[in-house]
Design an enzyme around this catalytic site. Structure first.
Site, PDB file in Angstrom:
ATOM      1  N   CYS A 129       7.248   9.044   0.126  1.00 33.85           N
ATOM      2  CA  CYS A 129       7.630  10.341  -0.432  1.00 33.85           C
ATOM      3  C   CYS A 129       7.928  11.313   0.719  1.00 33.85           C
ATOM      4  O   CYS A 129       7.753  10.989   1.892  1.00 33.85           O
ATOM      5  CB  CYS A 129       6.504  10.887  -1.312  1.00 33.85           C
ATOM      6  N   CYS A 180       4.804  12.066   3.018  1.00 35.26           N
ATOM      7  CA  CYS A 180       4.511  10.980   3.950  1.00 35.26           C
ATOM      8  C   CYS A 180       5.626  10.818   4.981  1.00 35.26           C
ATOM      9  O   CYS A 180       5.357  10.553   6.152  1.00 35.26           O
ATOM     10  CB  CYS A 180       4.258   9.691   3.178  1.00 35.26           C
ATOM     11  N   ASN A 240      -3.322   4.203  -1.635  1.00 34.73           N
ATOM     12  CA  ASN A 240      -3.335   5.443  -2.391  1.00 34.73           C
ATOM     13  C   ASN A 240      -4.723   5.626  -2.995  1.00 34.73           C
ATOM     14  O   ASN A 240      -5.233   4.728  -3.663  1.00 34.73           O
ATOM     15  CB  ASN A 240      -2.251   5.384  -3.478  1.00 34.73           C
ATOM     16  N   HIS A 275      -2.160   9.781  -0.385  1.00 36.31           N
ATOM     17  CA  HIS A 275      -1.183   8.719  -0.608  1.00 36.31           C
ATOM     18  C   HIS A 275      -1.527   7.539   0.298  1.00 36.31           C
ATOM     19  O   HIS A 275      -2.322   7.672   1.231  1.00 36.31           O
ATOM     20  CB  HIS A 275       0.224   9.225  -0.311  1.00 36.31           C
ATOM     21  N   SER A 284       8.619   2.942  -0.858  1.00 35.36           N
ATOM     22  CA  SER A 284       9.326   3.920  -0.041  1.00 35.36           C
ATOM     23  C   SER A 284       8.543   5.233   0.013  1.00 35.36           C
ATOM     24  O   SER A 284       8.082   5.732  -1.009  1.00 35.36           O
ATOM     25  CB  SER A 284      10.717   4.162  -0.634  1.00 35.36           C
ATOM     26  N   GLU A 304       0.067   5.988   2.688  1.00 35.99           N
ATOM     27  CA  GLU A 304       0.352   6.199   4.102  1.00 35.99           C
ATOM     28  C   GLU A 304      -0.645   7.181   4.720  1.00 35.99           C
ATOM     29  O   GLU A 304      -1.109   6.983   5.843  1.00 35.99           O
ATOM     30  CB  GLU A 304       1.785   6.730   4.283  1.00 35.99           C
TER      31      GLU A 304
END
Length: 149
Positions: A82, A85, A44, A55, A80, A57
């Site tokens: 969002c 993503c 991030n 982010h 996990s 990912e």
């Protein structure tokens, strides 16, 4: 059940998350791999780069550059994903996601699974502890990251 490559890449995603935390950002790291081959890793970068969509990912996928196909690739993420993503995972056709934890933030595992993505939830103690520490120490920054006031 995680194989050796899964454990290795999740550990790298955690290291990326930890580095982001130490830089003053949100501790979320990610890795893209194909089998035992590392394609890219990222974290991030919202705070560090002033980029609202950076982010973990997304940073990882940007660093991976253009790919002809994401078939056979796995995305590892310390937290996990969002909806932004998760949508990107589906859009790119990534078929497997290994999630470090969803205790501190329940993302979109069901959304991914409904679209044919295999989701492996680890609930790794290190990922959980780092994210909890971040939320406890920087609740305003966390609220900003997940778009809550």
């Amino acid at each position: 059940m995680l194989n050796d490559a899964d454990r290795k890449f999740l550990d790298i995603a955690y290291a990326e998350a930890k580095a982001g935390f130490e830089e003053g950002g949100c501790p979320i790291g990610s890795v893209l791999a194909k089998g035992s081959d590392l394609i890219a890793q990222g974290r991030n970068q919202r705070v560090q780069g002033g980029d609202p969509i950076a982010h973990g990912e997304m940073d990882c996928l940007r660093k991976a550059g253009r790919q002809k196909s994401y078939r056979g690739m796995t995305l590892y993420t310390s937290l996990s994903p969002c909806m932004m993503c998760s949508g990107t995972i589906v859009q790119f056709g990534i078929q497997r996601v290994v999630v470090g934890e969803n205790i501190n933030f329940g993302g979109n595992e069901k959304f991914l699974q409904e679209r044919g993505v295999e989701v492996i939830l680890v609930n790794d103690a290190d990922c959980i502890a780092l994210m909890k520490r971040f939320i406890d120490e920087k609740p305003d920054l966390w609220a900003e990251d997940i778009a809550e006031e």
